[in-house]
Write a protein that holds these residues in place. Sequence first.
Motif, PDB file in Angstrom:
ATOM      1  N   ASN A  15       0.834  -1.196   0.000  1.00  0.00           N
ATOM      2  CA  ASN A  15       0.000   0.000   0.000  1.00  0.00           C
ATOM      3  C   ASN A  15       0.873   1.253   0.000  1.00  0.00           C
ATOM      4  O   ASN A  15       1.674   1.462   0.915  1.00  0.00           O
ATOM      5  CB  ASN A  15      -0.913   0.004   1.223  1.00  0.00           C
ATOM      6  N   GLU A  16       0.704   2.098  -1.024  1.00  0.00           N
ATOM      7  CA  GLU A  16       1.421   3.363  -1.101  1.00  0.00           C
ATOM      8  C   GLU A  16       0.531   4.548  -0.735  1.00  0.00           C
ATOM      9  O   GLU A  16       0.926   5.696  -0.883  1.00  0.00           O
ATOM     10  CB  GLU A  16       2.028   3.553  -2.496  1.00  0.00           C
ATOM     11  N   ASP A  17      -0.679   4.260  -0.246  1.00  0.00           N
ATOM     12  CA  ASP A  17      -1.514   5.273   0.402  1.00  0.00           C
ATOM     13  C   ASP A  17      -1.168   5.292   1.891  1.00  0.00           C
ATOM     14  O   ASP A  17      -0.620   4.324   2.430  1.00  0.00           O
ATOM     15  CB  ASP A  17      -3.002   4.948   0.256  1.00  0.00           C
ATOM     16  N   GLU A  23      -8.154  13.697  16.835  1.00  0.00           N
ATOM     17  CA  GLU A  23      -9.500  14.156  17.164  1.00  0.00           C
ATOM     18  C   GLU A  23      -9.904  15.409  16.399  1.00  0.00           C
ATOM     19  O   GLU A  23     -11.097  15.723  16.292  1.00  0.00           O
ATOM     20  CB  GLU A  23      -9.622  14.418  18.661  1.00  0.00           C
ATOM     21  N   ARG A  24      -8.943  16.149  15.851  1.00  0.00           N
ATOM     22  CA  ARG A  24      -9.297  17.362  15.123  1.00  0.00           C
ATOM     23  C   ARG A  24      -8.615  17.481  13.763  1.00  0.00           C
ATOM     24  O   ARG A  24      -8.560  18.558  13.188  1.00  0.00           O
ATOM     25  CB  ARG A  24      -8.984  18.602  15.963  1.00  0.00           C
ATOM     26  N   PHE A  25      -8.092  16.365  13.233  1.00  0.00           N
ATOM     27  CA  PHE A  25      -7.481  16.440  11.907  1.00  0.00           C
ATOM     28  C   PHE A  25      -7.447  15.064  11.267  1.00  0.00           C
ATOM     29  O   PHE A  25      -7.527  14.035  11.939  1.00  0.00           O
ATOM     30  CB  PHE A  25      -6.053  17.002  11.987  1.00  0.00           C
ATOM     31  N   VAL A  26      -7.285  15.069   9.945  1.00  0.00           N
ATOM     32  CA  VAL A  26      -7.012  13.846   9.201  1.00  0.00           C
ATOM     33  C   VAL A  26      -6.187  14.232   7.980  1.00  0.00           C
ATOM     34  O   VAL A  26      -6.393  15.294   7.383  1.00  0.00           O
ATOM     35  CB  VAL A  26      -8.311  13.106   8.791  1.00  0.00           C
ATOM     36  N   VAL A  27      -5.237  13.366   7.635  1.00  0.00           N
ATOM     37  CA  VAL A  27      -4.362  13.578   6.485  1.00  0.00           C
ATOM     38  C   VAL A  27      -4.375  12.311   5.643  1.00  0.00           C
ATOM     39  O   VAL A  27      -4.194  11.208   6.175  1.00  0.00           O
ATOM     40  CB  VAL A  27      -2.918  13.895   6.915  1.00  0.00           C
ATOM     41  N   VAL A  28      -4.590  12.454   4.339  1.00  0.00           N
ATOM     42  CA  VAL A  28      -4.604  11.331   3.405  1.00  0.00           C
ATOM     43  C   VAL A  28      -3.544  11.585   2.336  1.00  0.00           C
ATOM     44  O   VAL A  28      -3.501  12.668   1.739  1.00  0.00           O
ATOM     45  CB  VAL A  28      -5.990  11.178   2.747  1.00  0.00           C
ATOM     46  N   LEU A 184     -12.385  12.611   2.463  1.00  0.00           N
ATOM     47  CA  LEU A 184     -11.087  12.746   1.819  1.00  0.00           C
ATOM     48  C   LEU A 184     -10.764  11.387   1.230  1.00  0.00           C
ATOM     49  O   LEU A 184     -10.971  10.352   1.883  1.00  0.00           O
ATOM     50  CB  LEU A 184      -9.993  13.148   2.810  1.00  0.00           C
ATOM     51  N   MET A 185     -10.219  11.343   0.031  1.00  0.00           N
ATOM     52  CA  MET A 185      -9.954  10.053  -0.588  1.00  0.00           C
ATOM     53  C   MET A 185      -8.839  10.153  -1.615  1.00  0.00           C
ATOM     54  O   MET A 185      -8.502  11.248  -2.091  1.00  0.00           O
ATOM     55  CB  MET A 185     -11.223   9.514  -1.244  1.00  0.00           C
TER      56      MET A 185
END
Length: 249
Positions: A15-17, A23-28, A184-185
């Motif tokens: 997996n290269e993703d 609780e207050r962020f997400v990074v993809v 986000l994807m």
Amino acid sequence: MEVTYATAPAPGRGNEDFVVAGERFVVVLDGATPVGESGCAHGVPWLVARLGMQVAVGIVGGVREPLSAILAEAIERVCGMHVGSCDLGHPDSPSSTVTMLRCAGGTLDYLVLCDSPLVIEGGDGSLRTYVDDATARLVGRTRDDVRKLRNRPGGFWVASTDPAAAEHALTGSVDAAEVRRVALMTDGLSRLVDRYGWTWSQVLDVAEGQGPGAAVRAVREAEVATAPGAFPGKRHDDATIALCRAFTP
């Protein structure tokens, strides 16, 4: 905010993703598989994991620092981790898209660098999609074409070895009170819309109602049901989606 996500490699591959969330962020992130020699001894999974973690460190410690500045600093720190062992000037150095969301003080801040989409659904059901689709509009698609256009004016911008790429990301802020959910994807998941006729609402509904893993499974089912060669590019790709909701100050 509440964040749920799923990520899966293309069948038979690593997996290269990469996803990192709090609780207050997400990074993809979606790493780009180099064709041939890259000048880096570590490879794409190494890059996306360290870049994602450095972005997370910047968000947690940066209070309300602009997301583009956080990304630029993260790229610079990752470069420092392997400058002595790798050729950071190599035109095929490992690279990655970056999409992030931060919830702070009743505001949702977002950043999108390259072609991993972010979709915002308002409380009224309206949808806004943010993606830099410059890669889809390249005049040439050969290895040399991509090499010459990567992180160049008139080309496309990704996170690699040049912190200045962060300045070219799409950024903005919205009132969290006006948002129902955000997804986000990577483009391995957004092909449900780009290739297979889904709507963004369908993607969000499945991710929320059945879980993000159901959206990933839907991609695999669509890929298998489609004849090889029906679309340009890879038949299978790494697929990742993160769903955000329940925003609070």
